[in-house]
Design an enzyme around this catalytic site. Structure first.
Site, PDB file in Angstrom:
ATOM      1  N   CYS A 169       0.802  -1.220   0.000  1.00  0.00           N
ATOM      2  CA  CYS A 169       0.000   0.000   0.000  1.00  0.00           C
ATOM      3  C   CYS A 169       0.840   1.278   0.000  1.00  0.00           C
ATOM      4  CB  CYS A 169      -0.944  -0.001   1.193  1.00  0.00           C
ATOM      5  SG  CYS A 169      -1.909  -1.512   1.313  1.00  0.00           S
ATOM      6  N   HIS A 309      -3.030   8.232   5.561  1.00  0.00           N
ATOM      7  CA  HIS A 309      -3.220   6.892   5.007  1.00  0.00           C
ATOM      8  C   HIS A 309      -4.642   6.443   5.300  1.00  0.00           C
ATOM      9  CE1 HIS A 309      -2.076   3.098   3.360  1.00  0.00           C
ATOM     10  NE2 HIS A 309      -2.248   2.444   4.506  1.00  0.00           N
ATOM     11  N   GLU A 320      -2.158   5.893  13.353  1.00  0.00           N
ATOM     12  CA  GLU A 320      -1.686   7.009  12.531  1.00  0.00           C
ATOM     13  C   GLU A 320      -1.919   8.343  13.239  1.00  0.00           C
ATOM     14  OE1 GLU A 320      -1.816   8.804   7.986  1.00  0.00           O
ATOM     15  OE2 GLU A 320      -3.277   7.271   8.572  1.00  0.00           O
ATOM     16  N   LYS A 341      -9.637   8.077   1.235  1.00  0.00           N
ATOM     17  CA  LYS A 341     -10.090   6.687   1.098  1.00  0.00           C
ATOM     18  C   LYS A 341     -11.537   6.527   1.535  1.00  0.00           C
ATOM     19  CE  LYS A 341      -5.609   4.331   1.622  1.00  0.00           C
ATOM     20  NZ  LYS A 341      -4.701   5.460   1.892  1.00  0.00           N
ATOM     21  N   HIS A 346      -9.657   1.924  -0.770  1.00  0.00           N
ATOM     22  CA  HIS A 346      -8.202   1.758  -0.685  1.00  0.00           C
ATOM     23  C   HIS A 346      -7.694   1.135  -1.992  1.00  0.00           C
ATOM     24  CE1 HIS A 346      -4.239   1.144   0.544  1.00  0.00           C
ATOM     25  NE2 HIS A 346      -4.410   0.475   1.678  1.00  0.00           N
ATOM     26  N   PHE A 405       1.711  -3.369   4.032  1.00  0.00           N
ATOM     27  CA  PHE A 405       1.990  -4.658   4.654  1.00  0.00           C
ATOM     28  C   PHE A 405       3.498  -4.915   4.641  1.00  0.00           C
ATOM     29  CE2 PHE A 405      -2.339  -6.890   3.684  1.00  0.00           C
ATOM     30  CZ  PHE A 405      -2.929  -6.136   4.665  1.00  0.00           C
TER      31      PHE A 405
END
Length: 417
Positions: A169, A309, A320, A341, A346, A405
């Site tokens: 991502c 994010h 975050e 998002k 996403h 990830f």
């Protein structure tokens, strides 16, 4: 100050996108500012047995507009998205089908990444397998990640650095940051950079659902992605591409190019914690933001807006926000923050590409896209998240975060020129 004060400046002069909220930058931006969600029920395959039945699908996409039909047979959909977005970005920058001298082409490169690549091609070929002699000769070229860059370079005759990034991502932001550094240090004068992904398939949705990463708010698709809200229950998968044209500042000025923003800083970090979960202390995200500020030669107080994010996962959003407060201290309360998002879903490897575009547009237009679906803001996400209504950006520096990830983190700082 920046660790290299002699490096060349890099600016964004072109932008292109295909995503659930629009198949061009102007259409997407108008929908974002209006708070319109691009998320709905999946209609490509039977979802009756899936726990997650929703996604942000690209709508009304016609590859014939930018890609020769014969060439389309060689491409997975993620490459087609990249081709369309790159064509828009090149046209926006004034390079569409331009007959450039060879010396300029040799210094004009491509760096487009993807988180997963051609999953739909793999699925189709495996399900239609009839022996080794019946495999398409285009099977491998159509699915490997670097062929997004390859096809774009061939289409536009770009002979500079040709590379790809695959960092889940964080891919799109890493691609733009890495491409910027190629220009900063003289390996290229111009780069086409960003991310692309399309994995809304049986395997893609099923795989992420098996990890319990996806929202199951199936009865209200448009309200399913709700970063920073107490009711968030997972991310909503999207698809598409976000591509920019990066250019050395003096060259852009000399040809009278439109400049959206300057790439002022870029940072990377690794959590070294878990294959999917972020570290609970927010250390990796804090270090990547601090590295980006250092690279830009800026203080936390210089930043006005953060495109977060913000995936709408219970742990991710909280961590975050904690990381932002850890880096920005008392200034965090003055920051404008939002997660686009909430509308696009996403886009995995393409997220950093489109969100860098959104961050640049916020600076360029002075408008901040909202975080929609914030009905009951999580007290642990106690920042100004631009809830539900677009805001005003009264400043000249903005930051974009993307985390992937494997604990891979990327961040860019953009500023007005």
């Amino acid at each position: 100050m920046s660790p290299n004060t002699n490096r060349r400046r890099v600016v964004i002069t072109g932008m292109g996108t295909v995503n659930p909220c629009g198949n061009s930058v102007p259409a997407t931006w108008a929908n974002l500012l209006a708070g319109k969600s691009g998320i709905g029920t999946i209609d490509r395959f039977d979802v009756s047995e899936y726990t997650c039945k929703i996604a942000g699908q690209v709508k009304d996409f016609n590859p014939d507009d930018t890609i020769d039909k014969k060439e389309q047979k060689k491409m997975d959909i993620f490459i087609k998205f990249a081709m369309a977005a790159a064509f828009e970005a090149m046209a926006d920058a004034g390079f569409a089908d331009q007959d450039m001298p060879k010396a300029e082409r040799e210094m004009f490169g491509v760096l487009i990444g993807s988180g997963i690549g051609g999953l739909s091609t793999i699925w189709d070929e495996a399900n239609g397998y009839r022996g080794p002699r019946r495999i398409s000769p285009f099977f491998i070229p159509s699915l490997i990640i670097n062929l997004a860059s390859g096809f774009v370079s061939i289409r536009h005759g770009l002979q500079g650095p040709n590379s790809a990034v695959a960092t889940a991502c964080a891919t799109g932001t890493h691609a733009i940051g890495d491409a910027s550094r190629l220009i900063m240090h003289g390996y290229a004068d111009r780069m086409v950079a960003g991310g692309t992904d399309s994995v809304i398939t049986q395997l893609g949705v099923g795989g992420f659902a098996a990890m319990r990463a996806l929202s199951t708010r199936n009865d209200e698709p448009e309200k399913a992605s709700r970063p920073f809200d107490v009711g968030r229950d997972g991310f909503v998968m999207g698809e598409g591409a976000g591509i920019v044209v990066l250019e050395e500042y003096k060259m852009a000025k000399a040809r009278g190019a439109k400049i959206y923003a300057e790439v002022a800083g870029y940072g990377m970090s690794g959590d070294a914690h878990h294959i999917t979960s972020p570290s609970m202390d927010g250390d990796g995200p804090m270090r990547v933001m601090r590295a980006t500020l250092k690279d830009a030669g800026m203080r936390p107080e210089d930043v006005y807006y953060v495109n977060a994010h913000g995936t709408s996962t219970p742990a991710g959003d909280k961590l975050e926000c904690m990381a932002i407060k850890g880096v920005f201290g008392g200034h965090a309360k003055a920051l404008k923050v939002s997660s686009t998002k909430s509308m696009t879903g996403h886009l995995l490897g393409a997220a950093g590409g489109i969100e860098t575009i959104f961050t640049a547009l916020a600076l360029h237009t002075g408008k901040i896209p909202p975080t929609i679906n914030v009905e009951n803001q999580d007290p642990e996400c106690d920042l100004d998240v631009t809830a539900n209504v677009a805001g005003i950006l009264d400043g000249n520096v903005a930051l974009n975060n993307n985390f992937g990830f494997g604990g891979t983190n990327a961040c860019v700082i953009l500023k007005k020129v």
